[in-house]
Motif scaffolding. Structure first.
Motif, PDB file in Angstrom:
ATOM      1  N   UNK A  49       0.825  -1.202   0.000  1.00 15.77           N
ATOM      2  CA  UNK A  49       0.000   0.000   0.000  1.00 15.77           C
ATOM      3  C   UNK A  49       0.859   1.253   0.000  1.00 15.77           C
ATOM      4  N   UNK A  50       1.971   1.207   0.720  1.00 14.31           N
ATOM      5  CA  UNK A  50       2.888   2.351   0.733  1.00 14.31           C
ATOM      6  C   UNK A  50       3.479   2.600  -0.654  1.00 14.31           C
ATOM      7  N   UNK A  51       3.752   1.527  -1.385  1.00 15.95           N
ATOM      8  CA  UNK A  51       4.241   1.675  -2.756  1.00 15.95           C
ATOM      9  C   UNK A  51       3.193   2.374  -3.609  1.00 15.95           C
ATOM     10  N   UNK A  52       1.935   1.976  -3.455  1.00 16.96           N
ATOM     11  CA  UNK A  52       0.854   2.615  -4.218  1.00 16.96           C
ATOM     12  C   UNK A  52       0.731   4.098  -3.859  1.00 16.96           C
ATOM     13  N   UNK A  53       0.848   4.414  -2.569  1.00 23.39           N
ATOM     14  CA  UNK A  53       0.766   5.807  -2.137  1.00 23.39           C
ATOM     15  C   UNK A  53       1.898   6.627  -2.742  1.00 23.39           C
ATOM     16  N   UNK A  54       3.108   6.058  -2.755  1.00 22.70           N
ATOM     17  CA  UNK A  54       4.249   6.758  -3.342  1.00 22.70           C
ATOM     18  C   UNK A  54       4.023   7.011  -4.830  1.00 22.70           C
ATOM     19  N   UNK A 100      -8.877  18.148  -8.551  1.00 23.42           N
ATOM     20  CA  UNK A 100      -8.877  16.690  -8.462  1.00 23.42           C
ATOM     21  C   UNK A 100      -7.532  16.168  -7.970  1.00 23.42           C
ATOM     22  N   UNK A 101      -6.461  16.814  -8.459  1.00 23.54           N
ATOM     23  CA  UNK A 101      -5.119  16.415  -8.022  1.00 23.54           C
ATOM     24  C   UNK A 101      -4.946  16.636  -6.530  1.00 23.54           C
ATOM     25  N   UNK A 102      -5.454  17.766  -6.028  1.00 17.62           N
ATOM     26  CA  UNK A 102      -5.365  18.045  -4.593  1.00 17.62           C
ATOM     27  C   UNK A 102      -6.143  17.024  -3.781  1.00 17.62           C
ATOM     28  N   UNK A 103      -7.323  16.657  -4.282  1.00 12.54           N
ATOM     29  CA  UNK A 103      -8.140  15.651  -3.593  1.00 12.54           C
ATOM     30  C   UNK A 103      -7.393  14.312  -3.544  1.00 12.54           C
ATOM     31  N   UNK A 104      -6.800  13.934  -4.680  1.00 14.71           N
ATOM     32  CA  UNK A 104      -6.067  12.672  -4.754  1.00 14.71           C
ATOM     33  C   UNK A 104      -4.882  12.671  -3.792  1.00 14.71           C
ATOM     34  N   UNK A 105      -4.155  13.793  -3.756  1.00 13.45           N
ATOM     35  CA  UNK A 105      -3.006  13.875  -2.860  1.00 13.45           C
ATOM     36  C   UNK A 105      -3.423  13.849  -1.396  1.00 13.45           C
ATOM     37  N   UNK A 106      -4.560  14.480  -1.094  1.00 10.18           N
ATOM     38  CA  UNK A 106      -5.073  14.441   0.275  1.00 10.18           C
ATOM     39  C   UNK A 106      -5.424  13.008   0.674  1.00 10.18           C
ATOM     40  N   UNK A 107      -6.042  12.294  -0.247  1.00  8.63           N
ATOM     41  CA  UNK A 107      -6.394  10.905   0.021  1.00  8.63           C
ATOM     42  C   UNK A 107      -5.140  10.065   0.222  1.00  8.63           C
ATOM     43  N   UNK A 108      -4.117  10.344  -0.584  1.00 11.76           N
ATOM     44  CA  UNK A 108      -2.858   9.608  -0.452  1.00 11.76           C
ATOM     45  C   UNK A 108      -2.223   9.873   0.910  1.00 11.76           C
ATOM     46  N   UNK A 109      -2.256  11.132   1.344  1.00  8.25           N
ATOM     47  CA  UNK A 109      -1.695  11.465   2.654  1.00  8.25           C
ATOM     48  C   UNK A 109      -2.471  10.781   3.776  1.00  8.25           C
ATOM     49  N   UNK A 110      -3.802  10.758   3.639  1.00 10.06           N
ATOM     50  CA  UNK A 110      -4.632  10.116   4.657  1.00 10.06           C
ATOM     51  C   UNK A 110      -4.318   8.622   4.742  1.00 10.06           C
ATOM     52  N   UNK A 111      -4.188   7.988   3.594  1.00  3.66           N
ATOM     53  CA  UNK A 111      -3.857   6.555   3.567  1.00  3.66           C
ATOM     54  C   UNK A 111      -2.510   6.316   4.232  1.00  3.66           C
ATOM     55  N   UNK A 112      -1.523   7.171   3.915  1.00  2.05           N
ATOM     56  CA  UNK A 112      -0.203   7.013   4.506  1.00  2.05           C
ATOM     57  C   UNK A 112      -0.269   7.178   6.027  1.00  2.05           C
TER      58      UNK A 112
END
Length: 338
Positions: A49-54, A100-112
């Motif tokens: 999952x961390x690889x996907x977030x990166x 949309x990019x900001x939303x995606x990055x926020x989601x990535x940060x939350x997952x991390x």
């Protein structure tokens, strides 16, 4: 079993204090598995999952409108064209795209952040499995746990995650072991500072660092000790040190004992009024709590030099192996006079 009791307390706390959505699937996957096997599988899943977030952060993957994670890089290295609703294609440049990019990055940060918390909890579980103390019945303080969770969310380093895990495990076993000030200290500490602090650990005996040659031999010079005082780990350095006086713990004669990992230094004299004095530095409460987060090898030469200091002042000094058999009692064996 003691370990199972503490593990149950860990999962109850995780569920009660707001990350129960993470606990439930872990417990489901654990059915029929040993803890060590389940933990290994979970850590492997988190690593992927961390690889996907990166990849999301690097722009190599993204979420589609139906929440699928798709690659933005083909095997030939080119960026594919992904068609969205309304015939629009990606990539394009527009305010909508930026949003949309900001939303995606926020989601990535939350997952991390959730990954970081999950890993720290798993490491805490590992710590508790090796804890053989009875543990307290008292629940962990909610404010303490919230502070712990909010801090560990931002920690990506596994070394520091394990540090936070030890704090959680220690607090679960004995609530009040780690103050909020200590949590704030760990939150702001760097890996290099943690390493420097760990160098002091083999020389702390019941919160005291004795001024003997072994300190300098280990590279703990005045500048280093001053740095530890500035960090709040030591006190007494700027004044040149402190004078520690050890009175007898019995009335018939003089007897005092210093415990250092698996060793005991027994200091005795026939005169009960005699007092052993040493030049020392004091480890602060913050320092004691921080040093408890690690397991460090002892320095035998250091302990012997402390013993020789007492011997030179007329005391009989014996060094021996020590085994703690109860909270306030233990046994020593293989004694050797210095």
């Amino acid at each position: 079993m003691v370990g199972d009791k503490l593990l149950g307390k860990l999962w109850d706390t995780v569920t009660r204090e707001g990350i129960g959505s993470l606990a439930s699937p872990w417990q489901t996957r654990r059915q029929g598995k040993a803890n060590v096997d389940a933990r290994r599988d979970e850590l492997l899943m988190l690593a992927q999952t961390e690889v996907d977030v990166a990849n999301i952060k690097a722009g190599k993957k993204t979420f589609t409108e139906d929440r699928r994670l798709v690659s933005l890089v083909q095997s030939n290295g080119e960026t594919p064209v992904i068609e969205f609703s309304g015939g629009r294609v990606e990539p394009t440049f527009s305010l909508e795209d930026i949003q949309q990019s900001n939303i995606t990055n926020r989601e990535a940060r939350y997952i991390q952040e959730q990954i970081n918390v999950t890993k720290a909890v798993l490491f805490a579980e590992e710590e508790l499995e090796n804890n053989h103390t009875e543990g307290s019945e008292e629940d962990i303080d909610s404010d303490w746990f919230v502070r712990w969770r909010d801090s560990v969310e931002k920690v990506n380093s596994e070394d520091l995650q394990r540090l936070w895990a030890k704090a959680l495990a220690g607090e679960l076993a004995s609530p009040g072991s780690y103050s909020l000030r200590t949590l704030e200290f760990i939150k702001n500490i760097s890996k290099s500072e943690a390493h420097e602090i760990s160098r002091l650990a083999p020389f702390s005996i019941s919160g005291t660092v004795y001024q003997v040659k072994a300190i300098k031999d280990a590279g703990l010079n005045f500048d280093y000790l001053l740095e530890m005082e500035d960090l709040g780990i030591l006190s007494g350095v700027k004044g040149g040190g402190l004078q520690l006086t050890l009175s007898s713990r019995i009335t018939e004669s003089y007897e005092q004992a210093l415990f250092h990992n698996s060793k005991i230094l027994l200091i005795t004299h026939e005169n009960r009024d005699k007092k052993a004095q040493f030049a020392t530095y004091k480890v602060t409460r913050l320092g004691l709590e921080v040093l408890r987060l690690g397991v460090f090898p002892m320095n035998s030469e250091y302990l012997e030099q402390v013993g020789l200091e007492a011997k030179n002042k007329g005391f009989k000094v014996t060094i021996a192996d020590w085994v703690q058999t109860a909270k306030t009692h233990g046994q020593y064996f293989n004694p050797r006079d210095l």
